[in-house]
Every structure is written in C-alpha cells, then in structure tokens.
Motif scaffolding. Structure first.
Motif, PDB file in Angstrom:
ATOM      1  N   GLU A 146      -1.929 -12.697 -31.760  1.00 44.77           N
ATOM      2  CA  GLU A 146      -3.069 -11.780 -31.570  1.00 44.77           C
ATOM      3  C   GLU A 146      -3.602 -11.876 -30.146  1.00 44.77           C
ATOM      4  N   GLN A 147      -4.086 -10.752 -29.635  1.00 45.10           N
ATOM      5  CA  GLN A 147      -4.698 -10.766 -28.304  1.00 45.10           C
ATOM      6  C   GLN A 147      -6.213 -10.839 -28.428  1.00 45.10           C
ATOM      7  N   HIS A 148      -6.818 -11.586 -27.496  1.00 45.09           N
ATOM      8  CA  HIS A 148      -8.278 -11.728 -27.499  1.00 45.09           C
ATOM      9  C   HIS A 148      -8.816 -11.472 -26.105  1.00 45.09           C
ATOM     10  N   HIS A 149     -10.057 -10.990 -26.049  1.00 40.68           N
ATOM     11  CA  HIS A 149     -10.727 -10.824 -24.762  1.00 40.68           C
ATOM     12  C   HIS A 149     -11.926 -11.757 -24.725  1.00 40.68           C
ATOM     13  N   ILE A 150     -12.173 -12.356 -23.575  1.00 41.89           N
ATOM     14  CA  ILE A 150     -13.387 -13.165 -23.416  1.00 41.89           C
ATOM     15  C   ILE A 150     -14.137 -12.582 -22.222  1.00 41.89           C
ATOM     16  N   ALA A 151     -15.444 -12.391 -22.382  1.00 40.12           N
ATOM     17  CA  ALA A 151     -16.258 -11.919 -21.257  1.00 40.12           C
ATOM     18  C   ALA A 151     -16.705 -13.131 -20.458  1.00 40.12           C
ATOM     19  N   LEU A 152     -16.445 -13.121 -19.157  1.00 36.27           N
ATOM     20  CA  LEU A 152     -16.900 -14.222 -18.304  1.00 36.27           C
ATOM     21  C   LEU A 152     -16.940 -13.808 -16.839  1.00 36.27           C
ATOM     22  N   ALA A 153     -17.582 -14.671 -16.046  1.00 38.60           N
ATOM     23  CA  ALA A 153     -17.778 -14.325 -14.636  1.00 38.60           C
ATOM     24  C   ALA A 153     -16.779 -15.038 -13.720  1.00 38.60           C
ATOM     25  N   GLY A 154     -16.215 -16.136 -14.234  1.00 41.94           N
ATOM     26  CA  GLY A 154     -15.331 -16.901 -13.352  1.00 41.94           C
ATOM     27  C   GLY A 154     -14.170 -17.510 -14.109  1.00 41.94           C
ATOM     28  N   ILE A 155     -13.048 -17.663 -13.416  1.00 45.36           N
ATOM     29  CA  ILE A 155     -11.855 -18.274 -14.011  1.00 45.36           C
ATOM     30  C   ILE A 155     -11.338 -19.326 -13.037  1.00 45.36           C
ATOM     31  N   PHE A 156     -11.363 -20.583 -13.468  1.00 46.96           N
ATOM     32  CA  PHE A 156     -10.846 -21.665 -12.634  1.00 46.96           C
ATOM     33  C   PHE A 156      -9.429 -21.997 -13.086  1.00 46.96           C
ATOM     34  N   VAL A 157      -8.481 -21.786 -12.199  1.00 45.04           N
ATOM     35  CA  VAL A 157      -7.076 -22.016 -12.526  1.00 45.04           C
ATOM     36  C   VAL A 157      -6.741 -23.451 -12.143  1.00 45.04           C
ATOM     37  N   GLN A 158      -6.390 -24.268 -13.143  1.00 45.88           N
ATOM     38  CA  GLN A 158      -6.148 -25.706 -12.912  1.00 45.88           C
ATOM     39  C   GLN A 158      -4.809 -26.084 -13.503  1.00 45.88           C
ATOM     40  N   ILE A 159      -3.757 -25.438 -12.997  1.00 43.05           N
ATOM     41  CA  ILE A 159      -2.439 -25.715 -13.557  1.00 43.05           C
ATOM     42  C   ILE A 159      -1.549 -26.421 -12.533  1.00 43.05           C
ATOM     43  N   GLY A 160      -2.203 -27.045 -11.571  1.00 40.79           N
ATOM     44  CA  GLY A 160      -1.447 -27.897 -10.651  1.00 40.79           C
ATOM     45  C   GLY A 160      -1.554 -27.475  -9.200  1.00 40.79           C
ATOM     46  N   LEU A 161      -1.288 -28.454  -8.357  1.00 45.99           N
ATOM     47  CA  LEU A 161      -1.286 -28.241  -6.913  1.00 45.99           C
ATOM     48  C   LEU A 161       0.143 -28.532  -6.470  1.00 45.99           C
ATOM     49  N   VAL A 162       0.715 -27.653  -5.695  1.00 38.21           N
ATOM     50  CA  VAL A 162       2.107 -27.827  -5.293  1.00 38.21           C
ATOM     51  C   VAL A 162       2.141 -28.214  -3.812  1.00 38.21           C
TER      52      VAL A 162
END
Ligand code: FAD
Length: 307
Positions: free
Chosen positions: A221-237
């Motif tokens: 199922e697909q879901h939507h979340i209302a928010l103001a910011g998204i912090f991407v923390q999937i690694g530093l290369v």
C-alpha cells in the motif's frame, strides 16, 4: 616537486594548504571544485565565531585566504591515482603527473541519496542531510528521517528535541541502530518508527517540501505523510574510490584510516576531513583535522630530510 601537495579544497584541504604555506614549504593545492560540500550549503550557523554565513560566502573567504599565501592552486582537476615511493606521484584525469614529498588527502565525502523523484529538486528546500546543521530550521514542525541505522536514529533523537514530530522510515524489517539508541528513540513520545517503508517520492508545492510518499513493502500500500522536512540518513560516501589500489588502508566503508596526527598507512601520506575515519563530519572539525594533517606532514618532512 612539491614539499606538500594537498588533494581537495574543501575546509580540510584549504586549512592544510594554509598551514603548510605558513611553514614556507613548497605547497600545491589540487581540487575538482573549490569549497567542496560547503559550496552546496545554504545557511551555516555552527561555524564558531561566525553567527551566520552561507556556503558560497564561506567558500569565497576560504579561497581568498588561501590565495593570500604562496600556494600553487590547480582547480578543476581530478586526481585518479596515487603512487607511493620516496617521491609520491599523483596522476590527474588529464594524464598529467604531479610529484610531492608528502601529501594531504582531503577529498571529502558525499551524502548517499535516495534517488527518488523530488529529492534533488527540493534539496535545501526541505530535503536535508545534516541534522546538526539544518535541524533548527524545522523548529516546531513535522519531519521525517529516512534510515534506521545509527545515524538515522541519532538524527531522530536529536531532532525530536527541536521539532514537533519525527517519523523514521526504515526500508528493512528491523532497525540497524545500536540497541541503546533504539530504546532511547522508542521512549520519546514524538518519534514514530515505520519499518518496511520504501520512500517513493518527495512531495512539494513547487518551492518547498510538504510531504512524502512511501510504500509499505509488506502490504504494497502507498501512504502519504504531510511534513516540512526530510532528513536523509542512509550513509556518507567518502570520495576515495580513486585510492582503492594505492596501498593506503581504507575501512570497508572507504574511509581513509588515519592516526591522531593525520598519518595514513603509507609513508608521507596524510589525510584529513570527511574522507577519513575521524569521527563527526563538520566544517570546523574538517578545518581542525586539515591543520593537524598539515603539521603532521611538516613534522614528517623535517625528520625525513635531516642531513
Ligand atoms: P569536502 O567539503 O567534501 O571537500 C572535498 C574536496 O575534495 C572538494 O574540493 C572536492 O572537489 C575535492 N575532491 C574530491 N575528490 C577529488 C579528486 N579525486 N581529485 C581532486 N579533488 C577532489 N557542516 C557544518 O559544520 N555546518 C553546516 O551547516 C553544514 N551543512 C551542510 C550542508 C550540506 C548540504 C552538506 C552536504 C554538508 C554540510 N556540512 C555542514 C558538512 C560539511 O560541509 C563537511 O563536513 C565539510 O565540508 C567536509 O570538508 P572536507 O574538506 O573534508 O570535504
């Protein structure tokens, strides 16, 4: 032949070059792009003694400061190989070979991206990568953290003290963060953790982020979340792919293994900043480690050129 050649001109490389030039040794600075990650940064509020600045402004000051010294600057050049020996050799993408008695490698790192629609478009407009840097911009708002490893859960705990609510989205069926961090996060009332969540899209109103869409990998199922910011923390290369066959010890994640004085496993080669195993990736920390590596290299030169 240089006495010290610095590769990379972000805060670590700029600092290393200035410290070397101030010792009166023949210094070169080679970089793909002056300023590194700082050039991509909007507001900077944790560069101590400067209350607020902006990336491009700090890059201009860095460059001005370096140009005040006798540093041979080679901009828009990529290093592709380093060869060890009494004189170290750096090969550039254009085929040229530079020689130096010592090196400071400061090629930095890049955030791993989600590679979903909207991420690039809204970078700096709600899509963020550094909670220490951008967390306060979302005071009292709702944010998501993508990634349930140590950096993701640390980010969630950190952000939960500032923002209204944090939703952590983890792709896997379990969190990979240390237990103590997970327990702390679960104890905080304004952190929600969603597992098996695949982020599909960053949504926005054209000028800033207003939500995200994810798929529940179990129910599809697909879901939507209302928010103001998204912090991407999937690694530093780390930008160290070019060092793979150099003999310089790297960790499994590609970080250059450095000692307290910046030295690496290869004689005469020092390293600084985000490309290394030094903990915490920040401008002020990169500058400090650039100075350390440069002084480490100077000490090495003094000792190795004794008559
Ligand atoms: P970098 O800044 O990554 O610089 C690397 C240098 O190496 C560049 O000049 C690059 O062109 C060069 N290079 C790479 N590969 C090669 C090659 N093969 N040959 C030649 N040159 C090469 N930190 C803070 O303290 N405060 C903040 O507010 C902040 N906000 C941030 C916001 C964003 C969007 C990002 C991405 C980072 C932010 N950071 C912040 C983190 C900070 O920018 C980094 O910790 C810092 O820039 C690391 O410095 P560095 O010199 O090690 O590497």
């Amino acid at each position: 032949t240089f006495d010290l050649l610095v590769v990379g001109a972000g805060p670590a490389g700029a600092s290393a070059a200035i410290y070397a030039a101030r010792k009166g040794i023949r210094t070169g600075l080679l970089a793909d792009r002056f300023g590194g990650q700082v050039a991509d940064t909007v507001g900077i509020e944790n560069f101590i003694s400067v209350k607020h600045t902006e990336g491009p402004k700090l890059v201009a000051s860095l460059e001005e400061h370096v140009r005040d010294y006798e540093v041979d600057i080679m901009a828009n050049q990529r290093a592709v190989q380093v060869r060890e020996g009494d004189t170290l050799e750096i090969t550039l993408e254009n085929g040229a070979v530079l020689k130096s008695k010592s090196l400071v490698l400061a090629t930095g790192a890049r955030w791993r991206e989600m590679n979903v629609p909207g991420e690039r478009e809204y970078r700096g407009k709600g899509v963020a990568y550094c909670p220490h840097c951008d967390g306060p911009l979302f005071k009292g708002k709702k944010v998501a953290v993508i990634g349930g490893g140590n950096s993701g859960i640390e980010a969630a705990i950190d952000l939960a003290n500032i923002v209204e609510h944090v939703t952590v989205l983890e792709f896997d069926s379990k969190l990979r963060a240390d237990d103590v961090l997970v327990r702390k996060a679960r104890s905080m009332a304004n952190i929600e953790i969603i597992l098996n969540a695949q982020t599909l899209q960053v949504n926005g109103d054209g000028s800033k982020v207003n939500g995200l869409t994810y798929k529940d990998r179990v129910s599809a199922e697909q879901h939507h979340i209302a928010l103001a910011g998204i912090f991407v923390q999937i690694g530093l290369v780390p930008n160290t792919e070019w060092l793979k066959d150099s003999g310089i010890e790297l960790t499994l994640r590609g970080e250059i293994v450095t000692a307290a004085n910046g030295e690496t496993s290869v004689k005469g080669v020092f390293a600084a900043g985000d490309a290394t195993t030094a903990p915490f990736k920040q401008i002020i920390i990169a500058m400090g480690s650039g100075a350390t590596a440069s002084l480490g290299a100077f000490d090495y030169l003094m000792r190795s050129s004794a008559p």
